[in-house]
Design an enzyme around this catalytic site. Structure first.
Site, PDB file in Angstrom:
ATOM      1  N   GLU A 256      -2.993 -14.945  21.196  1.00  0.00           N
ATOM      2  CA  GLU A 256      -1.687 -15.455  21.458  1.00  0.00           C
ATOM      3  C   GLU A 256      -1.273 -15.677  22.671  1.00  0.00           C
ATOM      4  OE1 GLU A 256       2.840 -14.771  19.529  1.00  0.00           O
ATOM      5  OE2 GLU A 256       1.496 -13.132  20.095  1.00  0.00           O
ATOM      6  N   LYS A 316       2.226 -20.042  13.737  1.00  0.00           N
ATOM      7  CA  LYS A 316       2.905 -18.556  13.283  1.00  0.00           C
ATOM      8  C   LYS A 316       4.106 -18.725  12.023  1.00  0.00           C
ATOM      9  CE  LYS A 316       4.904 -14.603  15.519  1.00  0.00           C
ATOM     10  NZ  LYS A 316       5.161 -14.207  16.739  1.00  0.00           N
ATOM     11  N   CYS A 371       0.300 -12.416  16.079  1.00  0.00           N
ATOM     12  CA  CYS A 371       1.148 -11.272  16.313  1.00  0.00           C
ATOM     13  C   CYS A 371       1.734 -10.555  15.275  1.00  0.00           C
ATOM     14  CB  CYS A 371       2.195 -11.635  17.404  1.00  0.00           C
ATOM     15  SG  CYS A 371       2.855 -10.317  18.318  1.00  0.00           S
TER      16      CYS A 371
END
Length: 515
Positions: A256, A316, A371
Site C-alpha cells: 500500500e 480498500k 492494511c
C-alpha cells in the site's frame, strides 16, 4: 464498590498483555474472570460502569500507538468510544447473569458487542478482538473451525463456566465443572485434528519492501523517492532472477502507498512502474492512491501486467476514520479543524471499495486486503467464497513505524491466515513484510525500516474453511441472538419486581444460579 472498581481496572490492564508487543494470550481467560466477577450480582447501571472501567483500562493502552500517529484527539476519542462499548457489554452481562446458563449468555453478549464495535460507528474498530489473541495459544487451530468471532465466543464461555465453578457449590458447581471441561475439550480438539484445505497447486511469490525515505514515518514526505525505492528493489530482484540466484516469481506484490501519487496521472510514477514491470516480466500488484474527482481518492491494489498494462483492481473496503476520510467534514470545516494539524493531511476523503473477485495472478487467485482491511471479516471472506486460493496484504505501516501497531497488525494477519486456511503474503512499505503459512507459522519476515524482497514458492489451497463461513454466520446472527436473550432477562426482571411477596418457606421461583 472500591474492590470491584480495582478488579475491573486490573482485569482491563491485564488484557492489554494478551496482545503485541507482549502477546501473552494465556492471560485472556484470567482477565475475563475479572470482568465476569465485577459484573455479577450488580445492577445494570453498575455493570455499565464496571465494564466502562474495564474497557478504558484495556483500550487506551491497547491503541496507544494512535496518539503517536494520528494525534491526541483521535486517540482519546476512539479509545473512549471503544471503552463505552465494553461498558455496554458490562451492562448486558449484569442483566443476563440472572438467567440460567448465564456463562453462555455472557459470552453471547460480549461477542455481540465485539462484532458491533468492529463495524460501528462509521467503519468500526476491530482492534482488540479476543480471537486475534489466540494465534500463539493452544486455541489457534480452533480459528480454522469457528473463525475469529467463534473463538471469542468459545473463550468467553469457557471463562464464565470457570467463574461459575468458583462462585457456586454443590450440584451446580459440579455441572459447571462438567460444562467447562466439555467446552475446553471441544476447543482444544483441533490441536489433534487440524483442518487443512486441499493443495491444488503452487505459485512463486515475491513481496517487495522498498522502504520509506527519510525518518520513515511519512509516505507523503518524499513520494517520488518512495516509489523509486520499490522500483529499484524490483529491478534488483529482476537481476537476481536473471543470474539464477532466486527463482522467477509468478507475480510481485508491492505494498500500500508504494505509489503515493496517482500512478495514472503522475508521469514519473507511471514511468517507474513500467520500468519495474518490464524488467521483472510478470504482473506486479502496485499499491496506489488514485484520484477520484476533486474531493475523493481511492486506495487500490492495481495489477500491472508487462504486456497489457494496468488491469484488475482491488479497492480498500474499510478506509480509516480520521485517518483516510473525515466524517461530517462540513462540521469539522466550520470548526476550523481541517485547516491545521492531523486533519489537514486529509484534503480528500477516501472512497470505500466493494470488489469481491480475487485478483488473477498467474496460477493464483488472490484475495487482496489493504492494511486495516485484514482485521475485518467481510472483504476477505467474499473473495474466498469466489475462489481465492491465496491471501495478500498490502500495507503501509510507516505512520505507525515507531509503535506497537506494526506487531499487532502482523499478529492478527497470522490469525486471519489460520482462519482462512490460506498462505498469506504481506508487503509493507517499511514495517514487517512476510510470508505466513496456513497454520500461522511465519515462513519469512523482514525487519522494520529496511529494503528487502522475500521470494518463496507457496501452496495454493482451494475451498472455504468452516472458520471463514462460521465467522460470517456469527456476524449475522450473534447480535439478534444476544438481543433476544437481553429482552428475556428484562422481561423476567420486570416480572420478579411485580410479583407479590411469597410466604416464608416457599420458593419464589427456580434458582438463578447466583451464589
Amino acid at each position: 464498590m472500591p474492590g470491584r472498581l480495582a478488579l475491573a481496572a486490573a482485569s482491563g490492564l491485564l488484557l492489554v498483555l494478551a496482545f503485541e508487543p507482549v502477546a501473552a494470550g494465556a492471560v485472556v481467560p484470567v482477565a475475563l474472570l475479572g470482568f465476569g466477577a465485577v459484573t455479577r450480582g450488580v445492577r445494570v447501571r453498575a455493570g455499565f460502569g464496571y465494564g466502562l472501567v474495564f474497557g478504558a483500562c484495556f483500550y487506551f493502552p491497547h491503541i496507544w500507538w494512535m496518539k503517536e500517529s494520528n494525534g491526541l484527539v483521535a486517540w482519546l476519542a476512539l479509545a473512549a468510544i471503544e471503552a463505552a462499548f465494553l461498558g455496554l457489554a458490562g451492562a448486558g452481562a449484569a442483566l443476563v447473569h440472572r438467567l440460567r446458563w448465564w456463562p453462555v449468555w455472557v459470552a453471547l453478549v460480549w461477542t455481540a458487542v465485539e462484532v458491533t464495535r468492529s463495524e460501528q460507528p462509521f467503519s468500526g474498530m476491530p482492534w482488540g478482538r479476543l480471537g486475534f489473541a489466540a494465534i500463539d495459544t493452544p486455541f489457534a487451530p480452533l480459528l480454522t473451525y469457528v473463525g475469529i468471532t467463534g473463538v471469542t465466543l468459545v473463550v468467553v464461555a469457557l471463562s464464565m463456566f470457570v467463574l461459575r465453578v468458583l462462585v457456586t457449590r454443590g450440584a451446580e458447581q459440579r455441572l459447571a465443572a462438567v460444562a467447562a471441561l466439555v467446552v475446553a475439550g471441544a476447543a482444544l480438539l483441533p490441536l489433534a485434528v487440524p483442518y487443512e484445505l486441499p493443495v491444488t497447486g503452487s505459485a512463486t511469490v515475491a513481496a517487495v519492501q522498498g522502504n520509506v525515505p527519510g525518518r520513515g514515518n511519512d509516505v507523503l514526505a518524499d513520494p517520488a523517492g518512495l516509489t523509486r525505492n520499490h522500483v529499484d528493489a524490483t529491478l534488483a530482484l529482476a537481476a537476481d532472477v536473471a543470474a539464477g540466484r532466486v527463482p522467477a516469481p509468478d507475480f510481485v506484490l508491492w505494498p500500500e502507498n508504494s505509489t503515493a501519487r496517482d500512478p495514472f496521472l503522475d508521469l514519473e510514477t507511471n514511468a517507474g512502474i513500467r520500468e519495474a514491470v518490464a524488467a521483472i516480466g510478470v504482473p506486479v500488484v502496485v499499491g496506489g492512491l488514485v484520484d477520484d474527482g476533486p474531493d475523493h481518492v481511492r486506495n487500490q491494489g492495481i495489477v500491472w501486467d508487462p504486456v497489457t498494462g494496468p488491469g484488475q483492481r482491488y479497492t480498500k473496503w474499510h478506509p480509516v476514520t480520521m485517518g483516510e476520510y473525515i466524517p461530517w467534514r462540513p462540521l469539522f470545516d466550520r470548526l476550523g479543524m481541517t485547516q491545521s494539524g492531523q486533519l489537514a493531511r486529509i484534503p480528500r476523503d477516501m472512497r470505500a471499495g466493494d470488489e469481491t473477485e480475487p485478483l488473477r495472478l498467474g496460477p493464483a487467485r488472490v484475495a487482496d486486503a489493504i492494511c486495516f482491511d485484514v482485521a475485518y471479516d467481510n472483504g476477505i471472506a467474499a473473495q474466498i467464497e469466489n475462489g481465492a486460493d491465496l491471501l495478500a496484504v498490502q500495507t503501509s505501516n510507516a505512520t505507525f513505524i515507531f509503535t506497537g501497531q506494526v506487531d499487532q497488525q502482523f499478529a492478527l494477519t497470522r490469525a486471519r491466515a489460520v482462519e482462512s486456511g490460506k498462505t498469506t503474503v504481506v508487503a509493507s512499505t517499511n514495517g514487517i513484510s512476510g510470508i505466513i503459512a496456513a497454520d500461522g507459522t511465519v515462513l519469512a519476515a523482514t525487519d522494520r525500516r529496511v529494503q528487502e524482497v522475500l521470494v518463496d514458492r507457496v501452496p495454493l489451497r482451494d475451498g472455504v474453511t468452516p472458520g471463514t463461513r462460521m465467522g460470517m454466520l456469527l456476524r449475522a446472527t450473534v447480535r439478534p441472538a444476544a438481543l433476544l436473550v437481553v429482552l428475556v432477562a428484562l422481561v423476567r426482571r420486570r416480572r420478579e419486581r411485580r410479583a407479590p411477596d411469597q410466604p416464608t418457606g416457599h420458593s419464589t421461583g427456580h434458582s438463578t444460579g447466583q451464589a
